[in-house]
Design a protein around this motif. Structure first.
Motif, PDB file in Angstrom:
ATOM      1  N   ASN A 213       0.829  -1.208   0.000  1.00 53.79           N
ATOM      2  CA  ASN A 213       0.000   0.000   0.000  1.00 53.79           C
ATOM      3  C   ASN A 213       0.861   1.255   0.000  1.00 53.79           C
ATOM      4  OD1 ASN A 213      -2.789   1.207   0.359  1.00 53.79           O
ATOM      5  ND2 ASN A 213      -1.766   2.042   2.154  1.00 53.79           N
ATOM      6  N   MET A 217       0.826   4.277  -2.774  1.00 48.19           N
ATOM      7  CA  MET A 217       0.650   5.692  -2.448  1.00 48.19           C
ATOM      8  C   MET A 217       1.839   6.525  -2.901  1.00 48.19           C
ATOM      9  SD  MET A 217      -2.319   5.666  -1.219  1.00 48.19           S
ATOM     10  CE  MET A 217      -2.408   7.376  -0.698  1.00 48.19           C
ATOM     11  N   ARG A 319      -7.975  -1.436   1.704  1.00 48.52           N
ATOM     12  CA  ARG A 319      -7.135  -0.246   1.614  1.00 48.52           C
ATOM     13  C   ARG A 319      -6.270  -0.276   0.351  1.00 48.52           C
ATOM     14  NH1 ARG A 319      -3.855   0.913   6.928  1.00 48.52           N
ATOM     15  NH2 ARG A 319      -6.009   0.798   7.688  1.00 48.52           N
ATOM     16  N   SER A 323      -6.382   2.443  -2.618  1.00 44.64           N
ATOM     17  CA  SER A 323      -5.161   3.125  -3.046  1.00 44.64           C
ATOM     18  C   SER A 323      -4.903   2.911  -4.530  1.00 44.64           C
ATOM     19  CB  SER A 323      -3.969   2.612  -2.228  1.00 44.64           C
ATOM     20  OG  SER A 323      -4.148   2.844  -0.854  1.00 44.64           O
ATOM     21  N   GLN A 326      -7.136   5.225  -6.462  1.00 45.88           N
ATOM     22  CA  GLN A 326      -6.637   6.604  -6.439  1.00 45.88           C
ATOM     23  C   GLN A 326      -5.449   6.778  -7.380  1.00 45.88           C
ATOM     24  OE1 GLN A 326      -5.766   7.723  -2.402  1.00 45.88           O
ATOM     25  NE2 GLN A 326      -7.823   7.308  -1.666  1.00 45.88           N
TER      26      GLN A 326
END
Length: 510
Positions: A213, A217, A319, A323, A326
């Protein structure tokens, strides 16, 4: 502090790390550590010290736990001579090794076989041992360097597959275990090993998913070229979908194994295995280090909470999915912007090529006017054209500010007709007035224990009289021409529902 398997103490390594952190248990991480480990890394001779310690670690890996002083020096002489750029003398080595010994990073002992007499103080008779904390630091530095060079990490899918295999092997061993039977130590040891392995793999899975993750990001904070963005988008479309699908599939296979592990009969066998291993550990406590019963029996519940619906694994996978979405949206919009800019650059190149191909006598006036008109302010709010000019901008009107009267928050002192007195002089004057009314007048005649007292406020006055007349050689009380004498006999004052035990005090004129 004792606890059962169902009532575990809250520590940083339990399933409630935030509660332990709120109780200040993070300080336990350095409570028993050697503070000189930090000094080792920040000192100017850190490369020399680390070289010596790492060579001792290599000795340890070759089963030489306590190498001799001469052996260490011969092993580090050439690499340290390269760092020193000059000859690495024995005196310098002695100084470095003594510093490491002072920091408790190495320990030494005398080898009695090499002593030649009671005056023998040669360094060659010493054997040196690397401390456990120094070895742990070297392992960490070694791991960090290897990670930087190889950039390797475990795939969470492989770890989940290992968890599935460990749980299957654990259930097979538990099925073959017989309660209260002799000779079950080998099976008990393998059961505890498989249970601990599953727990460690879950911890590694959590760390791996958090790292994945974090890498996702990190894509949001970089800038890319168009070709690189297309490659990353392709990887996201393929890898994340395949990864999430396989991870959820492995989770569905693990959950039934955990449900079998929650059965009462299986729990009894686990308890029996821990009890058997605890008996074996007590026979050699310094050599056998196994998982203790209090923490080991809580592993099945911890695994069940991690793999259950909306548990720890589901939250981590959700999550990662959020991510990735996004990142996908950001990179997609970034790619569109890069393509749009590239189209504008291509249009400009085509236009430049078109102008360059014109005849020398041809001047593209209309194109040049359009090109330069952007600097004339198309976004002016006032009307203008090639004939009528816009009104010039007016200077901003200055808002006048009235000066406010500064308010004085401290009230002015009230002036009196009498002379100016300090606070201490005012207190002494009030004390003198109280003495004249309560102590110096009949029937007390200066004896404090016979004073005319009746209010609780008289107790602070007595204490103030004692401070002024006894402390500082009675100089404060002498400033109002009075003297206080204390006798060895004791007196007791009883009024206003309170009592005060004090020496017999007598106030006289000075």
């Amino acid at each position: 502090m004792t606890s059962s398997s169902t009532d575990q103490p809250i520590t940083l390594f339990s399933d409630q790390p935030l509660s332990a952190f709120d109780q200040g248990m993070a300080a336990e991480l350095i409570k028993r550590r050697n503070p000189n480990l930090g000094s080792l890394l920040i000192t100017e001779r850190a490369p020399f010290y680390v070289t010596i310690l790492y060579r001792m670690l290599l000795f340890k890996r070759d089963h030489e736990l306590e190498p001799l002083y001469d052996d260490i020096y011969q092993a580090v002489f050439h690499p340290l001579e390269g760092l020193e750029q000059t000859e690495y003398s024995p005196d310098r080595f002695r100084t470095d090794l003594d510093q490491l010994a002072n920091w408790n990073l190495v320990s030494s002992r005398i080898e009695k076989q090499r002593l030649r007499g009671y005056r023998d103080n040669r360094k060659r008779k010493f054997r040196y041992r690397l401390s456990d904390e120094a070895a742990s630091l070297l392992h960490w530095l070694e791991q960090r360097l290897q990670d930087e060079l190889e950039e390797r990490s475990n795939d969470a899918r492989d770890l989940l597959g290992e968890v599935r295999g460990a749980l299957g092997e654990l259930l097979r061993l538990l099925h073959g275990l017989r309660l209260n039977a002799e000779g079950q130590e080998d099976s008990a040891r393998r059961i505890i090993f498989q249970l601990g392995k599953a727990d460690d793999l879950c911890q590694s899975t959590t760390e791996g998913l958090i790292d994945l993750n974090g890498r996702l990001m990190a894509f949001l904070l970089r800038r890319y070229e168009a070709d690189e963005v297309r490659i990353i988008l392709g990887e996201l479309d393929n890898y994340v979908q395949v990864f999430l699908k396989q991870a959820f599939g492995l989770r569905r296979e693990i959950v039934p194994l955990l449900h079998r592990l929650q059965k009462r009969s299986i729990q009894d066998k686990l308890h029996f295995a821990f009890t058997a291993m605890e008996k074996e550990r007590r026979l050699a406590p310094h050599l056998l280090q196994v998982r203790r019963e209090a923490s080991g029996l809580a592993i099945p519940d911890r695994l069940n909470r991690f793999f259950e619906d909306q548990g720890g694994l589901d939250h981590l996978l959700q999550r990662i999915n959020e991510s990735s979405l996004q990142v996908w949206q950001k990179l997609r919009s970034h790619l569109q912007e890069l393509e749009r800019k590239n189209h504008r650059l291509q249009d400009l190149r085509h236009r430049i090529e078109e102008i360059a191909s014109l005849d020398e006598s041809v001047v593209p006036l209309h194109f040049m006017e359009k090109l330069c008109s952007c600097g004339q302010g198309f976004f002016d709010r006032n009307y203008w054209d090639s004939r009528e000019k816009a009104d010039p901008p007016q200077p901003s009107r200055r808002i006048s500010r009235k000066e406010k009267i500064i308010r004085a928050y401290i009230k002015p002192k009230k002036k009196s007709d009498g002379p100016v007195q300090s606070m201490d002089e005012a207190r002494l004057a009030s004390l003198e007035k109280w003495l004249q009314e309560k102590v110096l007048s009949p029937p007390a005649n200066g004896q404090v224990e016979k004073g005319d007292f009746g209010e609780f406020a008289d107790f602070p006055r007595i204490m103030e009289l004692a401070r002024a007349g006894l402390l500082g050689e009675g100089k404060r009380l002498a400033s109002i021409a009075l003297l206080l004498q204390a006798a060895e006999e004791r007196a007791k004052l009883d009024f206003a529902s309170c009592q005060l035990d004090l020496p017999k005090l007598t106030v006289k004129a000075n």
